[in-house]
Scaffold this active site. Structure first.
Site, PDB file in Angstrom:
ATOM      1  N   GLY A  11       0.945  -1.192   0.112  1.00 14.51           N
ATOM      2  CA  GLY A  11      -0.049  -0.176  -0.109  1.00 14.51           C
ATOM      3  C   GLY A  11       0.726   1.173   0.070  1.00 14.51           C
ATOM      4  O   GLY A  11       0.334   2.491   0.410  1.00 14.51           O
ATOM      5  N   SER A  12       2.084   1.157  -0.516  1.00  9.86           N
ATOM      6  CA  SER A  12       2.801   2.417  -0.284  1.00  9.86           C
ATOM      7  C   SER A  12       2.497   3.374  -1.472  1.00  9.86           C
ATOM      8  O   SER A  12       2.431   4.420  -1.038  1.00  9.86           O
ATOM      9  CB  SER A  12       4.343   1.913  -0.504  1.00  9.86           C
ATOM     10  OG  SER A  12       4.703   1.738  -1.804  1.00  9.86           O
ATOM     11  N   ASN A  13       1.925   3.044  -2.401  1.00  9.74           N
ATOM     12  CA  ASN A  13       1.407   3.933  -3.381  1.00  9.74           C
ATOM     13  C   ASN A  13       0.078   4.627  -3.029  1.00  9.74           C
ATOM     14  O   ASN A  13      -0.245   5.720  -3.199  1.00  9.74           O
ATOM     15  CB  ASN A  13       1.246   3.235  -4.819  1.00  9.74           C
ATOM     16  CG  ASN A  13       2.447   2.974  -5.693  1.00  9.74           C
ATOM     17  OD1 ASN A  13       3.060   4.329  -6.067  1.00  9.74           O
ATOM     18  ND2 ASN A  13       3.091   1.802  -5.625  1.00  9.74           N
ATOM     19  N   MET A  83      -2.993  -7.210  -7.876  1.00 10.88           N
ATOM     20  CA  MET A  83      -2.349  -8.324  -8.568  1.00 10.88           C
ATOM     21  C   MET A  83      -3.467  -9.081  -9.364  1.00 10.88           C
ATOM     22  O   MET A  83      -3.279 -10.257  -9.357  1.00 10.88           O
ATOM     23  CB  MET A  83      -1.331  -8.899  -7.924  1.00 10.88           C
ATOM     24  CG  MET A  83      -0.272  -7.951  -7.424  1.00 10.88           C
ATOM     25  SD  MET A  83       0.481  -7.324  -8.720  1.00 10.88           S
ATOM     26  CE  MET A  83       2.043  -6.469  -7.863  1.00 10.88           C
ATOM     27  N   ARG A  84      -4.582  -8.482  -9.840  1.00  9.34           N
ATOM     28  CA  ARG A  84      -5.463  -9.219 -10.372  1.00  9.34           C
ATOM     29  C   ARG A  84      -5.704  -8.565 -11.912  1.00  9.34           C
ATOM     30  O   ARG A  84      -5.623  -7.362 -12.102  1.00  9.34           O
ATOM     31  CB  ARG A  84      -6.883  -9.216  -9.778  1.00  9.34           C
ATOM     32  CG  ARG A  84      -6.785 -10.076  -8.476  1.00  9.34           C
ATOM     33  CD  ARG A  84      -8.168 -10.427  -7.770  1.00  9.34           C
ATOM     34  NE  ARG A  84      -9.115 -10.765  -8.849  1.00  9.34           N
ATOM     35  CZ  ARG A  84      -9.339 -12.101  -8.813  1.00  9.34           C
ATOM     36  NH1 ARG A  84      -9.034 -12.940  -8.145  1.00  9.34           N
ATOM     37  NH2 ARG A  84     -10.340 -12.173  -9.809  1.00  9.34           N
ATOM     38  N   ASN A 100      -2.972   2.575 -13.996  1.00 12.74           N
ATOM     39  CA  ASN A 100      -2.071   1.401 -13.172  1.00 12.74           C
ATOM     40  C   ASN A 100      -0.783   1.908 -13.111  1.00 12.74           C
ATOM     41  O   ASN A 100      -0.228   2.793 -14.085  1.00 12.74           O
ATOM     42  CB  ASN A 100      -2.112   0.021 -13.981  1.00 12.74           C
ATOM     43  CG  ASN A 100      -1.477  -0.782 -13.172  1.00 12.74           C
ATOM     44  OD1 ASN A 100      -1.243  -0.965 -11.994  1.00 12.74           O
ATOM     45  ND2 ASN A 100      -0.763  -1.754 -14.017  1.00 12.74           N
ATOM     46  N   HIS A 102       3.152   0.588 -13.112  1.00 12.57           N
ATOM     47  CA  HIS A 102       4.033  -0.665 -13.199  1.00 12.57           C
ATOM     48  C   HIS A 102       5.464  -0.288 -12.992  1.00 12.57           C
ATOM     49  O   HIS A 102       5.863   0.703 -13.721  1.00 12.57           O
ATOM     50  CB  HIS A 102       3.667  -1.064 -14.635  1.00 12.57           C
ATOM     51  CG  HIS A 102       4.264  -2.512 -14.850  1.00 12.57           C
ATOM     52  ND1 HIS A 102       3.921  -3.573 -14.564  1.00 12.57           N
ATOM     53  CD2 HIS A 102       5.351  -2.708 -15.390  1.00 12.57           C
ATOM     54  CE1 HIS A 102       4.743  -4.470 -14.705  1.00 12.57           C
ATOM     55  NE2 HIS A 102       5.768  -4.006 -15.363  1.00 12.57           N
TER      56      HIS A 102
END
Ligand code: GAR
Length: 210
Positions: A11-13, A83-84, A100, A102
């Site tokens: 959860g750092s983002n 991660m889905r 997203n 990445h």
């Protein structure tokens, strides 16, 4: 817009977005008991666990997810360690409003373990990509990227921490750019920046100087 952040891990983002005052109305995690849930709680943001272990079918899972998003009148979605793979129905429902982060300079090293892949390939530059989500895996239109150098002798841990720093800096800024209408997904699937704003120009200049 009412943003949902979809998480599944550290959860750092999410933390970076909340620190940057992104209007996050809801956090959804596909895993129970992950640190991201504690972060949501610390900021007083409603968090829901939709455990992927309890709904194995991908379509059924996303139907449940969309119901939750609808119930909370969510207008835009940021994936942050989620991660889905979203179904095409979910992508279509929010097209141009799902982003997203990445940990590579896409299209290099899509999928899982992007950082390991960059390290093992011995590339001298990698980075971070923020992109609109489409039906593929890490294939959507690229909104912004931040390169990160890998000097010879650098440890993987040091690289990881630099990648995270770049993500935490870039992701909230891109979400704010979307929120302010500085950038959007065109009908032809291309990313359109409104460069007529003075602030966009100076923001871009700042980004590209790094
Ligand atoms: C981030 O490094 C993000 O780039 C990566 O997961 C991490 C989540 O960290 N996402 C992907 O690899 C997506 N393909 P966080 O939970 O601390 O935000």
């Amino acid at each position: 817009m009412r943003w949902a952040v979809l998480v599944g891990g550290t959860g750092s983002n999410l933390d970076a977005m909340l620190r940057a005052n992104v209007p996050v109305s809801l956090v959804v995690s596909h895993r129970a008991e992950v640190p991201a849930l504690g972060i949501a709680e610390r900021y007083g943001v409603l968090a829901v666990v939709l455990d992927s272990k309890t709904i194995r079918n991908r379509e059924r899972y996303d139907e449940a997810l969309c119901k939750i998003l609808d119930a909370h009148h969510i207008e835009a979605i940021a994936l942050a360690g989620y991660m889905r793979w979203l179904t095409s129905e979910t992508v279509a429902a929010y097209r141009g409003r799902i982003v997203n982060v990445h940990p590579s300079l896409l299209p290099a090293f899509p999928g899982m373990h992007a950082l390991d892949q960059a390290y093992r390939h011995g590339v001298r530059w990698t980075g971070v990509t923020i992109h609109f989500v489409d039906e593929g895996q890490d294939t959507g239109p690229i909104i912004m990227q931040q390169p990160v150098p890998i000097p010879p002798g650098e440890s993987q841990e040091a690289l990881e921490s630099k990648i995270h720093m770049a993500e935490h800096r870039l992701y909230p800024q891109v979400v704010w750019a979307l929120e302010r209408g500085w950038v959007h997904l065109g009908v032809d699937g291309r990313v359109i920046w409104d460069l007529s704003h003075k602030e966009v120009e100076s923001w871009m200049r700042g980004l590209y100087l790094v």
